[in-house]
Design a protein around this motif. Structure first.
Motif, mmCIF file in Angstrom:
data_model
loop_
_atom_site.group_PDB
_atom_site.id
_atom_site.type_symbol
_atom_site.label_atom_id
_atom_site.label_comp_id
_atom_site.label_asym_id
_atom_site.label_seq_id
_atom_site.Cartn_x
_atom_site.Cartn_y
_atom_site.Cartn_z
ATOM 1 N N GLU A 24 0.833 -1.214 0.000
ATOM 2 C CA GLU A 24 0.000 0.000 0.000
ATOM 3 C C GLU A 24 0.863 1.257 0.000
ATOM 4 O O GLU A 24 0.604 2.197 -0.760
ATOM 5 C CB GLU A 24 -0.879 0.045 1.248
ATOM 6 N N ILE A 25 1.868 1.291 0.860
ATOM 7 C CA ILE A 25 2.757 2.458 0.955
ATOM 8 C C ILE A 25 3.439 2.692 -0.388
ATOM 9 O O ILE A 25 3.480 3.817 -0.894
ATOM 10 C CB ILE A 25 3.797 2.269 2.087
ATOM 11 N N LEU A 26 3.970 1.628 -0.971
ATOM 12 C CA LEU A 26 4.683 1.755 -2.242
ATOM 13 C C LEU A 26 3.753 2.186 -3.369
ATOM 14 O O LEU A 26 4.079 3.106 -4.136
ATOM 15 C CB LEU A 26 5.374 0.435 -2.590
ATOM 16 N N GLU A 27 2.599 1.551 -3.483
ATOM 17 C CA GLU A 27 1.685 1.876 -4.571
ATOM 18 C C GLU A 27 1.113 3.282 -4.437
ATOM 19 O O GLU A 27 0.906 3.967 -5.442
ATOM 20 C CB GLU A 27 0.573 0.831 -4.672
ATOM 21 N N LYS A 74 8.932 10.919 0.223
ATOM 22 C CA LYS A 74 7.587 10.491 -0.188
ATOM 23 C C LYS A 74 7.132 9.270 0.607
ATOM 24 O O LYS A 74 6.020 9.220 1.110
ATOM 25 C CB LYS A 74 7.581 10.105 -1.677
ATOM 26 N N LEU A 75 8.012 8.278 0.673
ATOM 27 C CA LEU A 75 7.670 7.047 1.389
ATOM 28 C C LEU A 75 7.433 7.313 2.871
ATOM 29 O O LEU A 75 6.499 6.769 3.462
ATOM 30 C CB LEU A 75 8.753 5.991 1.199
ATOM 31 N N ASN A 76 8.266 8.156 3.464
ATOM 32 C CA ASN A 76 8.109 8.492 4.883
ATOM 33 C C ASN A 76 6.771 9.166 5.160
ATOM 34 O O ASN A 76 6.128 8.880 6.161
ATOM 35 C CB ASN A 76 9.250 9.392 5.358
ATOM 36 N N ASN A 77 6.363 10.075 4.271
ATOM 37 C CA ASN A 77 5.088 10.776 4.457
ATOM 38 C C ASN A 77 3.927 9.801 4.506
ATOM 39 O O ASN A 77 3.048 9.918 5.361
ATOM 40 C CB ASN A 77 4.864 11.804 3.339
ATOM 41 N N ILE A 78 3.901 8.837 3.611
ATOM 42 C CA ILE A 78 2.819 7.856 3.565
ATOM 43 C C ILE A 78 2.962 6.853 4.719
ATOM 44 O O ILE A 78 1.983 6.487 5.369
ATOM 45 C CB ILE A 78 2.787 7.124 2.209
ATOM 46 N N ALA A 79 4.184 6.419 4.969
ATOM 47 C CA ALA A 79 4.426 5.415 6.016
ATOM 48 C C ALA A 79 3.985 5.920 7.391
ATOM 49 O O ALA A 79 3.374 5.169 8.158
ATOM 50 C CB ALA A 79 5.890 5.011 6.033
ATOM 51 N N ASP A 98 1.550 4.509 10.740
ATOM 52 C CA ASP A 98 2.356 4.180 11.920
ATOM 53 C C ASP A 98 3.556 3.293 11.593
ATOM 54 O O ASP A 98 3.943 2.411 12.360
ATOM 55 C CB ASP A 98 1.502 3.525 13.016
ATOM 56 N N PHE A 99 4.151 3.547 10.421
ATOM 57 C CA PHE A 99 5.374 2.863 9.995
ATOM 58 C C PHE A 99 6.473 3.892 9.848
ATOM 59 O O PHE A 99 6.209 5.081 9.682
ATOM 60 C CB PHE A 99 5.165 2.154 8.640
#
Length: 101
Positions: free
Chosen positions: A11-14, A66-71, A75-76
């Motif tokens: 989900e995070i990646l997509e 980008k990944l950090n914002n979504i993660a 709570d990742f």
């Protein structure tokens, strides 16, 4: 060993425009290989990111942000854990991964 969070990782990646092409053990391979995700078995809500040596530093930073914002919304955390290089073993179809701290 606890199950690895592949669904949330996907989900995070997509959400950020990346697609998984392959998983192997604790590694998640991304389309075009700009980076790998490695599961952290000690901390399941932490995903280690390793950038391909061919990925420019500014592009790597943008991807990580980008990944950090979504993660963080899930709570990742994304932890920059170094770089890697893919090489095909001479005379074979096998790929070798070399990690750099």
């Amino acid at each position: 060993m606890k199950p690895r969070p592949l669904g949330i990782t996907k989900e995070i990646l997509e959400t950020t425009g990346f697609n998984i092409t392959h998983t192997y053990d604790d590694l998640v391979f991304i389309e075009h290989n700009p980076f790998l995700i490695q599961f952290d078995d000690e901390n399941p809500s932490s995903l280690k990111i390793l950038f391909n040596v061919e990925c420019a530093a500014d592009a790597a930073q943008e991807i990580e942000n980008k990944l950090n914002n979504i993660a963080t919304q899930r709570d990742f955390t994304i932890v920059n854990s170094g770089r890697y290089e893919l090489k095909q073993k001479e005379g074979t179809e096998e790929i070798e991964i070399k990690f750099f701290a």
